[in-house]
Design an enzyme around this catalytic site. Sequence first.
Site, PDB file in Angstrom:
ATOM      1  N   ASN A  73      40.859  32.903  36.935  1.00 11.52           N
ATOM      2  CA  ASN A  73      40.525  33.668  38.368  1.00 11.52           C
ATOM      3  C   ASN A  73      41.169  32.450  39.476  1.00 11.52           C
ATOM      4  O   ASN A  73      40.082  31.804  39.771  1.00 11.52           O
ATOM      5  CB  ASN A  73      38.900  34.353  38.263  1.00 11.52           C
ATOM      6  CG  ASN A  73      38.839  34.861  39.797  1.00 11.52           C
ATOM      7  OD1 ASN A  73      39.682  34.834  40.751  1.00 11.52           O
ATOM      8  ND2 ASN A  73      37.830  35.510  39.747  1.00 11.52           N
ATOM      9  N   ASP A  74      42.264  32.625  39.958  1.00 10.00           N
ATOM     10  CA  ASP A  74      42.734  31.654  40.710  1.00 10.00           C
ATOM     11  C   ASP A  74      42.094  31.778  42.277  1.00 10.00           C
ATOM     12  O   ASP A  74      42.417  31.063  43.219  1.00 10.00           O
ATOM     13  CB  ASP A  74      44.118  31.779  40.928  1.00 10.00           C
ATOM     14  CG  ASP A  74      44.804  32.944  41.316  1.00 10.00           C
ATOM     15  OD1 ASP A  74      44.160  34.155  41.662  1.00 10.00           O
ATOM     16  OD2 ASP A  74      45.633  33.111  40.957  1.00 10.00           O
TER      17      ASP A  74
END
Length: 383
Positions: A73-74
């Site tokens: 999950n950037d």
Amino acid sequence: YDDTRYSDQPFWIIWSVVELIKETGDYSLLDMEIEYQDGGSGTMLEHVKAAVNRLIEDKGANGLVRIMFADWNDALNITTDPEAESVMLSEQFCYGLRELSALMRVVGDQDYSHYLTTQYELLRDAINEAAWDGNWYMRALSKVENIGSKDSKGSKIYINAQSWAILADIPDDEKLPKVLDSMDSMEHAFGFPINMPPYPEYSPNVGRMSGMLPGLFENGGVYCHATGFKIIADCKAGRGEEALRTLKKIIPDSEANPSTQSGAEPYVFTNCYSIHPKFYGKSYQSWTTGTSAWGLMSLYEGILGIKRDYDGLRIDPCFPPEWSSAEIYREFRGNQYHISITNPEHISKGTVEIHVDGHLISGSLLPLFDDGQLHRVEVTLKP
């Protein structure tokens, strides 16, 4: 060149090599010379071992892998604690350690295989000790505020920390039903939100995702890519009905969210759907997404159970009980199979009886022929 540290990159190196060798059966790939990004070169196996070492060296105070700038999950950027640890990545690493350990046994490196198993057990125990929240697994550990806990501010639960825990066999028999129930509690009409509830306002303890509109993208949006992880986890847990229902929610032009509402092309998996009232059901990133690959895997390898393995294709379906039959064509290492699966007892999981070209075979592994001919495989699912 970008030196931003996304901490999950080493895991994908490990897992992709394992799956590539399962698909091709070509162990010589491990000896292939490949350049390192920062100079020099090494064999593919040396790259994989470097990835393992990187994740081990990146462990934090609780024995879990640190999240760095972000993991898968950037938009989860814990700016208030540079030592924060990722539960999801640690679970993924557990999965990778077990998969790579199996590959090393196949190629005869028993010592390294045993080392990887020991590392798996250490990390699994650390996750259960530090990240278990009573009914689900937290998403990240931080000295400022644990993320994805019942005590967290804003969002309380994240889907990925549950699905990957199941995939990596993290929960014991007591925890598993609680994880499944918690994961089920996140269900939405057209998929599963990445976290619940959405963050109502920005938090530096969470980062960029909390600055998005509630219910949009990573802030509580229905994340189809993450839903794909969940489908595979359902199949691992023997939940064929839940797996199919979940897949049908995110397929292109689904009944729950048709293209006329979502705006997505009716033939393309999308990355996420918004549940924000002003953009309800709208699609985002219908081409730039891993959802398509995971959608394919969830159907072929999960529900239909056509699983690549080092010795060939293994048949292990997880059918929705309402399904009576299915037919699949699969080409594998030059072999062509027309596979028919029947489910006379209308069960999800069971044993398989397999006939290949009219002959009963032992076990669940299809023979390799290498003759260029189409072979008929008849599978019966039995209690």
